[in-house]
Scaffold this motif. Sequence first.
Motif: not given
Length: 665
Positions: A460-464, A490-492, A496-500, A664-665
Amino acid sequence: MSGKPFQGLVFCPTSLPLSVSDDICMKVTKLGGTYTKDLTRLVNVLVVGELFTAKYNFAVKNRTDIVFVDPACVDTLYDQWLSGQDLLQLARFDMFQYLQTAFTMGPFEPFNVFIGRIRSNEEYSLDTIVEMCEKGKAKSIDTAHFIRNASSSSSLFITDDLTGNRVQAALEENVPVVHPKWVVDCMDRSGTLDFQSFYLLQNCHDLEYSDIGSGAYIRNVLKKPVVPQSDVAALPHDDASSALKLAINKFKPQATQIWGRLLAKDPNNSKNGATSSKPDDRDTSSLRPESLGETTNTPTFLNCHFVFYQFDPRQVSILSKVIKGNKGTSSLYQETTPSAAQYAGNTIYYVCPSDFPTESLPQIPSRHEWLTEFFVERCLYYGQLLPPDFWSKPFYNEFRISPPKSLLHGESLSFHITGFHGVELLHINKIIDFLKLKGFSHHEKLTKKTDFLIVNISQLTSIPHEHALRQNKYASMFRTDLDMKISVKQAQMFRNSMKRKIEFVKKTHPIPIITPSFIIELFHRSMKPEKDFISIYFNDINWCISCPKGSKQDFELKIIPIQNEQQVPEEEKLESPESVRPPSTASSTASGLPHVPKRANRWGKLLSNNVDTENEESSLIQDDTNENDHLSHTQVTYGSASVSHSMKRRKISTRSQAKDIISNV
């Protein structure tokens, strides 16, 4: 109808809907083939529903003996077989070769290809690239224009020149700009190679042509013969939990191969070692020296001494061999601890099994601390001596739980995991085994019966960095710098899986979303036998990303130390199925030893053979309305949960940033 044209062929699906997979299974079986959901060494046909799944990436890179087909191929051949055509005669009695020449998927089928400037060279030209894209069945080919607002997931820009308006427009639209050698190599491999890791022009425009795409796939490997029918007959068809009797390696994520690589070669032959033993038979044909865990500069465990406690002889043998191969030393724990003079200049690590009760560990010098085999695994996986984090420290303890009734959607407290890969996926799967003994149940797919979601926030790169989740005592479990072990593609995929899944929770099924810190803290808090029960809350900001609306008590999980279980009111105890109740401790008590749960095959390929592959396939979210859950042949299943009677709840965040984090995930 002719005989059995698929006899000797082993089919495996990847990312197929359940109904399609069942239909393909039926048709393959009737045509005489074998259908298995495990990607084993015996598989020679991969039925592809979606590109770039874990199975597809592994096969296209390492298995040149596998042909890739789409489900329509099986449907076509089955219909021809029903109509009475002799498929074997049509294939000239080589069905594998027939599939390879007539039904192999085009490498560029999903893509709209834009082709930019192609410099003059001896290897390829604009005309040859266009011709290859046509043979590879590209959706469309445009050599003159670039269309803005094109879907970045289905569009590619092919060029070997980073200058020009079209290239800049493609980069602005996040359309991958790929070197033409990717087209050449895809046609040579007869598959869609991972362009994100090996062929992005930004990363390879300064490389020699021969170096571009190095490592993307195995080249010039002879085709393996069709599997003998005697071996095929031994494959399991229906029982997902049946152990294979053949010497085959199941498809695993990258981390699960570490111990196999390390044990495949003993640098010192270790014939005279005190703890040496004959290793298990393994396939070492594809192993290279650099995969033995040693770095080219400093060996991982140089000047390190490991003291083993409560491991069985086979485990000690495996650990000793691995540590010795990385220039470390080891010994067994004795009541007298190693002296400073005895191991002068070495850093001493005390290591116990991850399933050994922490409260039963003996005292060691205050300057040292106990670790588990997780520490060795992490250092080997990341190729460096890491500082111990909470993944590596002992945590196991005996307890029971009394979950909040307002959170339950079934008979027992259930959860799903997402975002884990590599060695962290291995760790969390071992911990899942422990949680099952405590009354939890693990859902392999996120459904409306799931009670909470565990997320690896490394993705979760959106977490600062300054966020509380990255600043508390468990922050070292989620180091983003170590996460560079995986490719950008792979990271993307994981994000994407987490976002869904997070969107599914946000819009359809409000449940707590937490980090693995909750599980570690759960075990740590159980180490208070003087209390009748200890509370832990799902909505604590130290591990909660978001949570539905409710009072504090709605998210209170009561931890009942095992010796205090009888003191808790009966109505507060969880009525869990017998299958998840911990085994009796009578035998261990009688022998004076603490109870250690028995788990089959804990060791071998990175100490575990039962590795969850929830990240293998895309889109695991299901709106499960049937009472009978689908049994996945590639994963351990725990049966079906009862029909949910939960009331609707409005979702809120546990802190003001939660909404931004999810969006923003």
